[in-house]
Design a protein around this motif. Structure first.
Motif, short mmCIF file in Angstrom:
data_model
loop_
_atom_site.label_atom_id
_atom_site.label_comp_id
_atom_site.label_asym_id
_atom_site.label_seq_id
_atom_site.Cartn_x
_atom_site.Cartn_y
_atom_site.Cartn_z
N TYR A 106 29.05 17.21 32.43
CA TYR A 106 27.83 17.93 32.80
C TYR A 106 26.59 17.11 32.44
O TYR A 106 25.60 17.11 33.18
CB TYR A 106 27.78 19.28 32.09
N LEU A 155 26.15 14.57 35.14
CA LEU A 155 25.56 15.15 36.35
C LEU A 155 24.07 15.39 36.18
O LEU A 155 23.28 15.20 37.11
CB LEU A 155 26.27 16.46 36.70
N ALA A 156 23.68 15.82 34.98
CA ALA A 156 22.25 16.07 34.73
C ALA A 156 21.44 14.78 34.86
O ALA A 156 20.27 14.81 35.29
CB ALA A 156 22.06 16.67 33.33
N ASN A 171 21.41 14.04 38.86
CA ASN A 171 21.09 15.16 39.77
C ASN A 171 19.67 15.00 40.30
O ASN A 171 18.70 15.26 39.58
CB ASN A 171 21.25 16.48 39.03
N GLU A 172 19.56 14.58 41.53
CA GLU A 172 18.25 14.38 42.16
C GLU A 172 18.23 15.08 43.51
O GLU A 172 19.29 15.34 44.11
CB GLU A 172 17.98 12.88 42.33
N ASN A 187 23.78 14.98 47.25
CA ASN A 187 24.58 16.20 47.38
C ASN A 187 25.71 16.12 46.36
O ASN A 187 26.63 15.29 46.50
CB ASN A 187 25.13 16.33 48.81
N ILE A 188 25.65 16.97 45.34
CA ILE A 188 26.66 16.98 44.27
C ILE A 188 27.52 18.23 44.44
O ILE A 188 27.01 19.35 44.54
CB ILE A 188 26.01 16.98 42.88
N THR A 192 31.17 20.22 42.87
CA THR A 192 32.14 20.24 41.79
C THR A 192 33.27 21.22 42.09
O THR A 192 33.04 22.28 42.67
CB THR A 192 31.49 20.63 40.44
N ILE A 221 23.38 22.12 41.99
CA ILE A 221 24.72 21.56 42.15
C ILE A 221 25.63 22.63 42.76
O ILE A 221 25.60 23.79 42.35
CB ILE A 221 25.29 21.07 40.80
#
Length: 583
Positions: free
Chosen positions: A354, A357-358, A361-362, A366-367, A369, A381
């Protein structure tokens, strides 16, 4: 204890049968305890009763009038609890509370006070009159620390009241289970689980777990009793042993909150509770993941706390060494490839993923999970809950992801060859894939993927980096002090003689903040293996894991043990913690 005390005094010929009957009549008319009635009628002195009880129970006796009690220690419990159980705290040493009691056989009172204070209770016997005088003197109408609003979360006073009400609010009737002949009355279970004292008790348990920073609550039934434990900083600690007759009521209450089938007691069940409480004037939501498992003597319940505010998304605070963090950060910022985090359950893998991802994460990416379960909701997300029972497996979710135009994919866990194959394919076709594995160290992850059926050259070309991790307890900053550790012990643990000679290991002495343990919080130790040209050549050649580890270390990889020893030198943890968690 009334009848038992009378029989005991008769046996020792301290009173006559006529005096006992007169005292029992006085007690019925005026209330109070038998010992108090005997003293009021002049049949015995306080000290006489105390000495008999002390000798019979094998518990030391004290004269409270000779003690000048510490106000802070006395007020560790509420005035209501002190009056109800006729007890008063007289001393505290480390995690042990010495409790003056008129009735040292009152196990329920000791359990309640142990739960309220978080301390181990050692009883001593004192006279009823002396205890009442001490309560009047030290509480004098005021409120103790657990009564007032000093704790913004309201946990201790809720727990105290719930436990006190539990003692009187539920009758003695309970279901008796004999083999397979148990008859389950769903309506009765729901009614029992909904009684007010049980509701307050379960709420109090959840609040207390939040206060103590627990990660899990374990409710465990045994043949003749039950036990409730909290896992704090990775260690399980007993907090309460309720009477066995409350077993079904407590479990039913948890099931009702988690919306599970309270009549189903033969199969495992999983659910979720969302709790809201007020913390410093603002609302906070915490999720509890609930697992119910049938055992030999009833259902064991585990509640895992999922606190979004406890999630550390700053990677610099997880415990990475500077060079290891640089390598990890470079790997997760590459446009494609696979980054694996490995370690046993509870080692902090989800937190690391996590946090990763932080960092990346922009708005322009495209994220997506796939998780089992989704532990925390992350803004921006797309998170999918895997459900194997309906065919929504990791592999099937991954196949769907590839049609959703993803840039970054997180797979909660690579469990089988299908998931591994699709993950590798995604990593080789322009996607960044983050996932976890269950292996002992970073180099072993490569052989695990090969054993799942992935060709070595595909592993070598798809994996960017593997990070193995463990969590060790952090030394409490409030009571940190130099530790006496021999140079030889440090050398035996793996530290070089030069480093061992100059190191000053630390330890926690134990204080109120860390509840006497010497530890508060945890920090990660990491083994970060970057896939370089040299390590790729070893993987493609099919050489053993030992050779891969040797080459990775020559390229700058620190093992888990070396990472832990650095934290010992930095005073963050102890040598015992590192030896316990690493090899």
């Amino acid at each position: 204890m009334a009848v038992r005390l009378g029989e005991l005094l008769l046996r020792e010929k301290r009173i006559t049968p006529v005096q006992l009957q007169e005292a029992l009549n006085h007690q019925r008319q005026n209330g109070g305890r038998l010992g108090s009635s005997l003293v009021k009628l002049g049949f015995l002195a306080d000290d006489g009763i105390t000495s008999v009880v002390s000798r019979h129970c094998g518990v030391p006796a004290i004269n409270l009038r000779d003690f000048d009690l510490d106000q802070g220690v006395v007020r560790l419990i509420s005035a209501e609890s002190a009056s109800k159980y006729n007890v008063v705290p007289v001393g505290k040493s480390g995690t042990t509370l010495t409790l003056a009691m008129a009735d040292p056989t009152n196990v329920f009172a000791m359990d309640d006070i142990k739960f309220m204070t978080g301390l181990h209770v050692e009883p001593v016997v004192a006279s009823e009159t002396a205890i009442r005088d001490a309560i009047a003197r030290y509480f004098s109408g005021g409120k103790s620390a657990v009564d007032g609003p000093t704790n913004s979360r309201g946990g201790p006073d809720v727990a105290a009241r719930a436990l006190e009400e539990l003692g009187t609010g539920i009758g003695d009737e309970h279901l008796e289970v004999v083999g397979d002949t148990e008859e389950i009355d769903a309506a009765a279970l729901e009614r029992q689980g909904g009684e007010a004292p049980i509701i307050k008790l379960v709420n109090a348990l959840m609040l207390s777990a939040i206060q103590k920073g627990a990660s899990d609550i374990h409710i465990e039934p045994y043949e003749k009793d039950m036990r409730i434990r909290f896992r704090v900083d990775g260690q399980l600690t007993a907090v309460m042993t309720p009477a066995l007759k409350y077993r079904d009521a407590i479990v039913s209450r948890v099931k009702i909150m988690a919306r599970l089938d309270i009549a189903e007691k033969r199969l495992p069940q999983d659910g979720r509770i969302k709790a809201r409480f007020v913390d410093r004037g603002r609302n906070r939501d915490i999720d509890f993941r609930v697992s119910v498992l049938p055992t030999l003597f009833g259902e064991k319940v585990v509640l895992r706390l999922l606190d979004p505010e406890g999630l550390k998304l700053d990677m610099t605070k997880l415990g990475f060494e500077t060079e290891a963090l640089r390598r990890f950060d470079n790997a997760i910022r590459k446009p494609w490839g696979m980054v694996l985090v490995t370690g046993p359950t509870g080692s902090g893998k989800t937190n690391t993923l996590y946090s990763s991802l932080a960092q990346i994460n922009e708005p322009g990416v495209n994220i997506m999970t796939a998780e089992d379960p989704v532990e925390f909701n992350l803004q921006g997300i797309n998170q999918v809950q895997v459900r194997e029972n309906i065919g929504l497996s990791f592999a099937n979710v991954l196949r769907s992801f590839l049609r959703q135009d993803p840039n970054i994919i997180l797979v909660g866990e690579i469990r089988d060859g299908d998931t591994a194959a699709i993950g590798v394919k995604a990593a080789l076709t322009g996607h960044l894939v983050l996932s976890t594995l269950h292996t002992n160290d970073a180099p072993s992850s490569v052989s695990r993927l090969v054993n799942m059926g992935i060709e070595p050259f595909l592993v070598a070309n798809s994996v960017n980096l593997v990070a193995a991790q463990r969590l060790v307890r952090r030394i409490c900053s409030e009571c940190k002090a130099p530790a006496e550790v021999t140079v030889q012990k440090l050398v035996d643990a793996g530290m070089s003689e030069e480093d061992a000679a100059t190191a000053q290991p630390m330890k926690g002495r134990g204080c109120d903040r860390c509840n006497g343990s010497g530890y508060k919080g945890r920090v990660g130790v990491f083994e970060v293996m970057e896939m370089t040209d040299a390590t790729r050549e070893v993987v493609i050649s099919g050489l053993p894991v030992t050779e891969l580890r040797r080459v990775a270390m020559s390229e700058g990889m620190l093992t888990l043990r070396q990472s832990g020893l650095r934290k010992v030198r930095e005073g963050l943890t102890t040598i015992d913690e590192v030896v316990r968690e690493t090899m």
